[in-house]
Write a protein that holds these residues in place. Structure first.
Motif, PDB file in Angstrom:
ATOM      1  N   PHE A  99       0.715  -1.281  -0.049  1.00  0.00           N
ATOM      2  CA  PHE A  99       0.064   0.030   0.012  1.00  0.00           C
ATOM      3  C   PHE A  99       0.982   1.133   0.096  1.00  0.00           C
ATOM      4  CE2 PHE A  99      -2.422  -3.277   2.439  1.00  0.00           C
ATOM      5  CZ  PHE A  99      -3.400  -3.559   1.615  1.00  0.00           C
ATOM      6  N   GLN A 100       2.213   1.093  -0.029  1.00  0.00           N
ATOM      7  CA  GLN A 100       3.087   2.227   0.048  1.00  0.00           C
ATOM      8  C   GLN A 100       2.925   3.130  -1.245  1.00  0.00           C
ATOM      9  OE1 GLN A 100       5.129   2.355   2.996  1.00  0.00           O
ATOM     10  NE2 GLN A 100       4.886   4.543   2.181  1.00  0.00           N
ATOM     11  N   ILE A 101       2.745   4.393  -0.893  1.00  0.00           N
ATOM     12  CA  ILE A 101       2.635   5.117  -2.347  1.00  0.00           C
ATOM     13  C   ILE A 101       4.132   5.622  -2.527  1.00  0.00           C
ATOM     14  CG2 ILE A 101       1.903   7.570  -2.859  1.00  0.00           C
ATOM     15  CD1 ILE A 101      -0.638   7.169  -1.829  1.00  0.00           C
ATOM     16  N   LYS A 104       6.759   7.729  -4.787  1.00  0.00           N
ATOM     17  CA  LYS A 104       7.001   9.034  -5.561  1.00  0.00           C
ATOM     18  C   LYS A 104       7.669   8.650  -6.707  1.00  0.00           C
ATOM     19  CE  LYS A 104       8.816  11.974  -3.257  1.00  0.00           C
ATOM     20  NZ  LYS A 104       9.319  13.178  -2.250  1.00  0.00           N
ATOM     21  N   LEU A 132       6.427  17.095  -8.592  1.00  0.00           N
ATOM     22  CA  LEU A 132       5.887  18.263  -9.821  1.00  0.00           C
ATOM     23  C   LEU A 132       5.781  19.615  -9.190  1.00  0.00           C
ATOM     24  CD1 LEU A 132       3.111  16.420 -11.216  1.00  0.00           C
ATOM     25  CD2 LEU A 132       5.178  16.308 -12.247  1.00  0.00           C
ATOM     26  N   HIS A 149       2.041  21.512   0.411  1.00  0.00           N
ATOM     27  CA  HIS A 149       1.822  20.397   0.047  1.00  0.00           C
ATOM     28  C   HIS A 149       2.564  19.729  -0.903  1.00  0.00           C
ATOM     29  CE1 HIS A 149      -0.945  20.149   3.435  1.00  0.00           C
ATOM     30  NE2 HIS A 149      -1.469  20.986   2.745  1.00  0.00           N
ATOM     31  N   GLU A 150       3.304  19.006  -1.137  1.00  0.00           N
ATOM     32  CA  GLU A 150       3.922  18.076  -2.120  1.00  0.00           C
ATOM     33  C   GLU A 150       3.075  17.529  -3.019  1.00  0.00           C
ATOM     34  OE1 GLU A 150       6.801  14.949  -1.345  1.00  0.00           O
ATOM     35  OE2 GLU A 150       8.174  15.728  -2.840  1.00  0.00           O
ATOM     36  N   ILE A 151       3.171  17.976  -4.409  1.00  0.00           N
ATOM     37  CA  ILE A 151       2.548  17.299  -5.476  1.00  0.00           C
ATOM     38  C   ILE A 151       3.260  16.481  -6.347  1.00  0.00           C
ATOM     39  CG2 ILE A 151       0.838  17.631  -7.390  1.00  0.00           C
ATOM     40  CD1 ILE A 151      -0.333  18.356  -4.863  1.00  0.00           C
ATOM     41  N   ALA A 152       2.932  15.120  -6.136  1.00  0.00           N
ATOM     42  CA  ALA A 152       3.986  14.276  -7.067  1.00  0.00           C
ATOM     43  C   ALA A 152       3.267  13.232  -7.760  1.00  0.00           C
ATOM     44  CB  ALA A 152       5.132  13.640  -5.959  1.00  0.00           C
ATOM     45  N   LEU A 153       3.964  12.970  -8.999  1.00  0.00           N
ATOM     46  CA  LEU A 153       3.250  11.618  -9.713  1.00  0.00           C
ATOM     47  C   LEU A 153       3.912  10.657  -8.978  1.00  0.00           C
ATOM     48  CD1 LEU A 153       1.859  11.058 -12.368  1.00  0.00           C
ATOM     49  CD2 LEU A 153       4.086  10.513 -13.356  1.00  0.00           C
ATOM     50  N   THR A 154       2.770   9.751  -8.384  1.00  0.00           N
ATOM     51  CA  THR A 154       3.197   8.699  -7.599  1.00  0.00           C
ATOM     52  C   THR A 154       2.596   7.347  -8.362  1.00  0.00           C
ATOM     53  OG1 THR A 154       1.086   8.880  -6.691  1.00  0.00           O
ATOM     54  CG2 THR A 154       2.875   9.910  -5.681  1.00  0.00           C
ATOM     55  N   ALA A 172      -1.047   7.575  -8.733  1.00  0.00           N
ATOM     56  CA  ALA A 172      -1.521   8.628  -9.635  1.00  0.00           C
ATOM     57  C   ALA A 172      -1.582   7.771 -11.099  1.00  0.00           C
ATOM     58  CB  ALA A 172      -0.686   9.769  -9.721  1.00  0.00           C
ATOM     59  N   MET A 227      -4.595   5.487 -11.244  1.00  0.00           N
ATOM     60  CA  MET A 227      -5.666   6.575 -11.521  1.00  0.00           C
ATOM     61  C   MET A 227      -5.715   6.816 -13.149  1.00  0.00           C
ATOM     62  SD  MET A 227      -6.549   8.908  -8.499  1.00  0.00           S
ATOM     63  CE  MET A 227      -5.368   8.806  -7.173  1.00  0.00           C
ATOM     64  N   ILE A 228      -4.335   7.245 -13.548  1.00  0.00           N
ATOM     65  CA  ILE A 228      -4.580   7.694 -14.943  1.00  0.00           C
ATOM     66  C   ILE A 228      -4.874   6.456 -15.952  1.00  0.00           C
ATOM     67  CG2 ILE A 228      -3.059   8.576 -17.028  1.00  0.00           C
ATOM     68  CD1 ILE A 228      -1.589  10.075 -14.618  1.00  0.00           C
TER      69      ILE A 228
END
Lengths: 251, 176
Positions: free
Chosen positions: A9-11, A13, A17, A23-28, A31, A34-35
């Motif tokens: 379940f580890q997200i 990075k 981005l 808050h850090e926004i990263a492509l994970t 993500a 989801m895409i």
């Protein structure tokens, strides 16, 4: 052998981005899945509707069956008026279903096992219910908490219960999906780890005994596929029920 | 891919349970918002209308076909009714015609018979008349012969010719 059942379940990075409000926004990995799910849904339905045949092929059949399935669910729970929310309900159903099913592929990440995602979807549903309910019915929307035909002296109690049950909806909606996904995947991982554990510690005998958890694993995998579908369906039908409250308040 | 921020091995300090790691929430919500909006817009603006169009088109086609089929069935039923009516009419007409011709034939036969009977009756009457005339003629001849014969017999017996009127009277009384 990754025996830790939580590691899945580890997200992770991939690329940072930027930051929004600290808050850090990263492509994970979350993500990416989801895409992938959105691309899969849009791509498959696009392909399914390119030929627009009178006698549908396989893909078109699946798309039409899904359409009819969701449409019937909406119609039977929220009535014909509920069909204005059909795109929303269809999006929710396919999104959750595809994310759940993608998570069933070994090594893939399960986006719906994170409460942030399920809670956001649940809050979206409840916000739609509240905003549309007030927009459509005005103050009559609050009759939801003021059922007719109840003696006045127990009305405060009833209202309190109704308000609490309304407030618990987003909670139950999000926790149900998240917990089911989480628990299912942990169980699968634990049983799968047993096989490796037995094999490394007992050798050949371990491999033989390992058949037991392996059989269990197969059964659980089948069950998890059912759960993946069922939880998507439950999320959908509860959404429809709540929307029905917004469309027709007052029991 | 295991980076420092998220894994549990970071300095021996146990990281929180992944779903409750606060620092990942912003990224998740960010991507969720983008993905869900793209999905919703793509479905509601383009794909669902297409899909429902196909389904509606098929339903229309099926409905149209059923309608055509029911129209054809109605037409064939009407044709059958018309056929049966024509048949009944023809039968009634034939019966009427038969009855008429029968009546005509019977009338003709009747007339012929009557005519024949009339002819026979006339002939019978004529014959009876003739017989009567012949009889009358014969009877008048008898009287003449009787008068003559009586006159001759009286003359032979008495030698004297009787008066003609007396003989006639005597014969008449004898004949009647």
């Amino acid at each position: 052998m990754a025996a830790d059942p939580i590691a899945q379940f580890q997200i992770k990075k991939i690329v940072t981005l930027g930051h929004i409000g600290g808050h850090e926004i990263a492509l994970t990995n979350s993500a990416v899945f989801m895409i992938a799910a959105v691309s899969l849904i849009l791509g498959l339905i696009y392909l399914a509707t390119t030929s627009r045949r009178l006698v549908p092929g396989r893909l078109q059949s699946v798309a039409e069956l899904t359409y009819e399935f969701v449409a019937n669910t909406v119609r039977s729970t929220a009535g014909t008026d509920g069909m204005r929310f059909f795109p929303l309900v269809f999006s929710l159903f396919t999104f959750v279903l595809v994310l759940n099913l993608l998570g069933m592929i070994p090594g893939f990440f399960t986006v719906t096992s994170h409460i942030a995602v399920t809670a956001a979807l649940a809050v979206l549903v409840i916000l739609v219910v509240i905003i549309y309910g007030i927009y459509k019915n005005g103050l009559k929307f609050f009759k939801l908490f003021w059922p007719s035909g109840v003696p006045l002296f127990i009305m405060p109690l009833i209202t309190l219960i109704e308000v609490l049950s309304f407030l618990s909806r987003p909670l139950s909606l999000s926790v149900r999906l998240f917990a089911n996904m989480l628990a299912g995947h942990i169980t699968l991982k634990v049983f799968a780890s047993f096989i490796g554990l037995l094999a490394t510690s007992l050798g050949v005998a371990g491999w033989l005994i390992g058949i037991l958890p392996f059989g269990m694993l197969i059964a659980l995998t089948a069950l998890e596929f059912l759960v993946a579908f069922l939880q998507a369906y439950v999320f959908t039908i509860l959404t429809c029920l709540y929307l029905n409250d917004a469309i027709h308040p007052g029991h | 891919m295991a980076t420092k921020a998220h894994t549990e091995v970071a300095g021996g300090k146990k990281a929180p349970f992944p779903p409750f790691q606060g620092e990942t929430v912003a990224s998740q919500l960010f991507w969720l918002a983008i993905c869900f909006v793209v999905l919703y817009v793509g479905l509601s603006r383009m794909l669902l209308p297409r899909l429902s169009g196909v389904i509606a088109q098929r339903n229309d086609k099926i409905e149209g076909d059923l309608e055509t089929a029911s129209r054809f069935r109605n037409e064939s039923e009407a044709a059958q009714v018309a056929y049966e009516k024509a048949l009944a009419d023809a039968r009634a007409k034939a019966q009427a015609l038969a009855a008429e011709s029968q009546a005509k034939a019977a009338a003709a036969a009747d007339a012929q018979r009557k005519q024949l009977e009339d002819g026979l009756k006339n002939k019978l009457e004529a014959a009876e008349k003739q017989i009567a005339a012949t009889k009358t003629a014969a009877m008048s001849n008898v009287r003449g012969i009787a008068i003559d014969t009586a006159g001759l017999i009286v003359e032979r017996l008495t030698g004297k010719a009787p008066a003609k009127q007396a003989v006639e009277r005597a014969v008449d009384t004898a004949l009647h």
